[in-house]
Scaffold this motif. Structure first.
Motif, PDB file in Angstrom:
ATOM      1  N   ALA A 137      12.303  -0.927   1.268  1.00 42.33           N
ATOM      2  CA  ALA A 137      11.586  -0.543   2.481  1.00 42.33           C
ATOM      3  C   ALA A 137      12.343   0.556   3.224  1.00 42.33           C
ATOM      4  N   LEU A 138      13.690   0.427   3.251  1.00 40.59           N
ATOM      5  CA  LEU A 138      14.491   1.461   3.924  1.00 40.59           C
ATOM      6  C   LEU A 138      14.371   2.798   3.201  1.00 40.59           C
ATOM      7  N   VAL A 139      14.462   2.741   1.858  1.00 38.36           N
ATOM      8  CA  VAL A 139      14.344   3.972   1.079  1.00 38.36           C
ATOM      9  C   VAL A 139      12.977   4.604   1.325  1.00 38.36           C
ATOM     10  N   ALA A 140      11.944   3.778   1.341  1.00 41.19           N
ATOM     11  CA  ALA A 140      10.594   4.301   1.574  1.00 41.19           C
ATOM     12  C   ALA A 140      10.502   4.967   2.950  1.00 41.19           C
ATOM     13  N   MET A 141      11.146   4.334   3.944  1.00 44.96           N
ATOM     14  CA  MET A 141      11.128   4.923   5.280  1.00 44.96           C
ATOM     15  C   MET A 141      11.815   6.276   5.300  1.00 44.96           C
ATOM     16  N   LEU A 142      12.986   6.366   4.603  1.00 45.92           N
ATOM     17  CA  LEU A 142      13.715   7.638   4.566  1.00 45.92           C
ATOM     18  C   LEU A 142      12.892   8.709   3.869  1.00 45.92           C
ATOM     19  N   LEU A 143      12.283   8.337   2.739  1.00 43.50           N
ATOM     20  CA  LEU A 143      11.454   9.301   2.018  1.00 43.50           C
ATOM     21  C   LEU A 143      10.317   9.774   2.899  1.00 43.50           C
ATOM     22  N   ASP A 144       9.792   8.841   3.671  1.00 37.11           N
ATOM     23  CA  ASP A 144       8.696   9.191   4.558  1.00 37.11           C
ATOM     24  C   ASP A 144       9.140  10.244   5.560  1.00 37.11           C
ATOM     25  N   VAL A 145      10.332  10.042   6.118  1.00 39.24           N
ATOM     26  CA  VAL A 145      10.839  10.992   7.108  1.00 39.24           C
ATOM     27  C   VAL A 145      11.043  12.359   6.460  1.00 39.24           C
ATOM     28  N   VAL A 146      11.559  12.350   5.220  1.00 41.05           N
ATOM     29  CA  VAL A 146      11.894  13.616   4.575  1.00 41.05           C
ATOM     30  C   VAL A 146      10.651  14.344   4.070  1.00 41.05           C
ATOM     31  N   THR A 147       9.701  13.593   3.509  1.00 44.07           N
ATOM     32  CA  THR A 147       8.674  14.289   2.730  1.00 44.07           C
ATOM     33  C   THR A 147       7.231  13.928   3.082  1.00 44.07           C
ATOM     34  N   ALA A 148       7.035  13.040   4.026  1.00 40.25           N
ATOM     35  CA  ALA A 148       5.672  12.515   4.191  1.00 40.25           C
ATOM     36  C   ALA A 148       4.812  13.479   4.987  1.00 40.25           C
ATOM     37  N   HIS A 149       4.478  14.574   4.379  1.00 40.13           N
ATOM     38  CA  HIS A 149       3.791  15.647   5.096  1.00 40.13           C
ATOM     39  C   HIS A 149       2.494  16.029   4.384  1.00 40.13           C
ATOM     40  N   THR A 150       1.961  17.190   4.758  1.00 39.41           N
ATOM     41  CA  THR A 150       0.726  17.620   4.111  1.00 39.41           C
ATOM     42  C   THR A 150       0.540  19.122   4.270  1.00 39.41           C
ATOM     43  N   LYS A 151      -0.194  19.716   3.360  1.00 39.35           N
ATOM     44  CA  LYS A 151      -0.584  21.119   3.527  1.00 39.35           C
ATOM     45  C   LYS A 151      -1.940  21.360   2.884  1.00 39.35           C
ATOM     46  N   LEU A 152      -2.515  22.511   3.231  1.00 40.04           N
ATOM     47  CA  LEU A 152      -3.849  22.826   2.733  1.00 40.04           C
ATOM     48  C   LEU A 152      -3.740  23.420   1.333  1.00 40.04           C
ATOM     49  N   GLU A 211      -9.310  21.240   2.023  1.00 42.36           N
ATOM     50  CA  GLU A 211      -8.751  20.100   1.271  1.00 42.36           C
ATOM     51  C   GLU A 211      -7.227  20.115   1.358  1.00 42.36           C
ATOM     52  N   TRP A 212      -6.683  19.068   1.981  1.00 44.01           N
ATOM     53  CA  TRP A 212      -5.232  18.910   2.117  1.00 44.01           C
ATOM     54  C   TRP A 212      -4.686  18.033   0.990  1.00 44.01           C
ATOM     55  N   HIS A 213      -3.393  18.241   0.686  1.00 41.91           N
ATOM     56  CA  HIS A 213      -2.679  17.304  -0.191  1.00 41.91           C
ATOM     57  C   HIS A 213      -1.239  17.152   0.277  1.00 41.91           C
ATOM     58  N   HIS A 214      -0.627  16.110  -0.224  1.00 43.29           N
ATOM     59  CA  HIS A 214       0.737  15.763   0.142  1.00 43.29           C
ATOM     60  C   HIS A 214       1.707  16.413  -0.859  1.00 43.29           C
ATOM     61  N   PHE A 215       1.646  15.988  -2.119  1.00 40.56           N
ATOM     62  CA  PHE A 215       2.548  16.512  -3.154  1.00 40.56           C
ATOM     63  C   PHE A 215       1.826  17.358  -4.191  1.00 40.56           C
ATOM     64  N   ASN A 270      -1.688  10.923  -2.170  1.00 41.22           N
ATOM     65  CA  ASN A 270      -2.215  10.197  -1.005  1.00 41.22           C
ATOM     66  C   ASN A 270      -2.642  11.112   0.142  1.00 41.22           C
ATOM     67  N   VAL A 271      -2.650  12.442  -0.072  1.00 38.49           N
ATOM     68  CA  VAL A 271      -3.119  13.450   0.890  1.00 38.49           C
ATOM     69  C   VAL A 271      -2.124  13.637   2.041  1.00 38.49           C
ATOM     70  N   ILE A 272      -1.823  12.539   2.710  1.00 34.99           N
ATOM     71  CA  ILE A 272      -0.833  12.510   3.790  1.00 34.99           C
ATOM     72  C   ILE A 272      -0.414  11.047   3.886  1.00 34.99           C
ATOM     73  N   SER A 273       0.817  10.814   4.328  1.00 30.67           N
ATOM     74  CA  SER A 273       1.258   9.423   4.421  1.00 30.67           C
ATOM     75  C   SER A 273       0.317   8.621   5.304  1.00 30.67           C
ATOM     76  N   PRO A 274      -0.008   7.386   4.905  1.00 30.93           N
ATOM     77  CA  PRO A 274      -0.870   6.547   5.754  1.00 30.93           C
ATOM     78  C   PRO A 274      -0.292   6.347   7.153  1.00 30.93           C
ATOM     79  N   SER A 275       1.025   6.516   7.297  1.00 27.75           N
ATOM     80  CA  SER A 275       1.641   6.371   8.626  1.00 27.75           C
ATOM     81  C   SER A 275       1.267   7.523   9.543  1.00 27.75           C
ATOM     82  N   HIS A 276       0.876   8.652   8.939  1.00 26.73           N
ATOM     83  CA  HIS A 276       0.640   9.871   9.727  1.00 26.73           C
ATOM     84  C   HIS A 276      -0.803   9.907  10.218  1.00 26.73           C
TER      85      HIS A 276
END
Ligand SMILES: [Cu+2]
Length: 238
Positions: free
Chosen positions: A13-28, A87-91, A98-104
């Motif tokens: 869960a901690l690793v997932a949180m860190l990854l989220d902070v680093v990479t959980a973004h989106t672009k068109l 149309e946006w995507h995450h990775f 997942n387009v963008i993190s569900p947290s966002h």
């Protein structure tokens, strides 16, 4: 010491949180119409990555692009009244993305500005907004994720013919209870509009679209989406 399953799940869960902070973004990634999407990046100003802008005075709030010369990007012809799909995507653009993190979670907003302004001065008007859908209990970002990254926006008919920047933007509110921590994910598409019937929307400067303390920017998600007030000027609807 023997590690239990729950130790590992805490670490995961901690690793997932860190990854989220680093990479959980989106672009068109794509723009198009119901007739089909254009190749990746076509008609979209070069993106500098999928990370957010937080500072409302940052010039990158315009397009998140270092390629602001309009000649660097092709211009998509579109007839006024057409539904343009972004149309946006995450990775990546796979179905698994997942387009963008569900947290966002947060609203989607779409603006236009005459291309000749390049987004400077009083040039922006809002053509679309979607915040929280009370019936479905979903934020715009949830609905965009459900639609595999796609959002459909009608180009107004009551504008002048000519070239424009189309600026779809997601605002992620997961940290927005803290001043300056709303996350802005804008991108810029270049359009050439024909078939419009004329009109003069009130236009705003990019640094005046939002205030850092207005309720749609400084917002605690714990208060629930039903009370959410979408930020920025009203949608142009003559
Ligand atoms: Cu992120």
């Amino acid at each position: 010491m023997r590690h239990t399953l729950s130790d590992y799940s805490i670490v995961l869960a901690l690793v997932a949180m860190l990854l989220d902070v680093v990479t959980a973004h989106t672009k068109l990634y794509f723009v198009g119409t119901k007739d089909g999407m254009h190749p990746r990046r076509k008609f979209i100003r070069p993106s500098m990555g999928n990370g957010p802008i937080r500072d409302l005075n940052d010039p990158l709030l315009l397009c998140r692009s270092l390629g602001m010369d309009p000649k660097r990007t092709e211009i998509m012809p579109v007839v006024a009244g057409t539904e343009v799909i972004v149309e946006w995507h995450h990775f990546n653009d796979t179905k698994a993305d997942n387009v963008i993190s569900p947290s966002h979670q947060g609203p989607c907003l779409v603006y236009m500005a005459p291309l000749e302004s390049n987004g400077l001065g009083n040039s922006w008007f809002k053509i679309y907004e979607q915040g929280f859908n009370v019936e479905r209990n979903m934020w715009c970002t949830d609905i965009v994720r459900e639609n595999h990254g796609k959002l459909s926006v009608k180009i107004p008919t009551k504008i002048s013919n000519g070239e424009y920047i189309l600026r779809p933007e997601i605002i992620a509110l997961h940290n927005a209870r803290r001043l300056g921590e709303a996350q802005f994910y804008p991108s810029c598409v270049q359009l050439s509009v024909t078939g419009a019937t004329g009109g003069s929307p009130k236009m705003y400067s990019i640094d005046k679209l939002y205030s850092p303390t207005e309720p749609g920017i400084l917002f605690d998600k714990k208060n629930g989406g039903a009370s959410y007030v979408i930020p920025g000027p009203p949608v142009y609807s003559p």
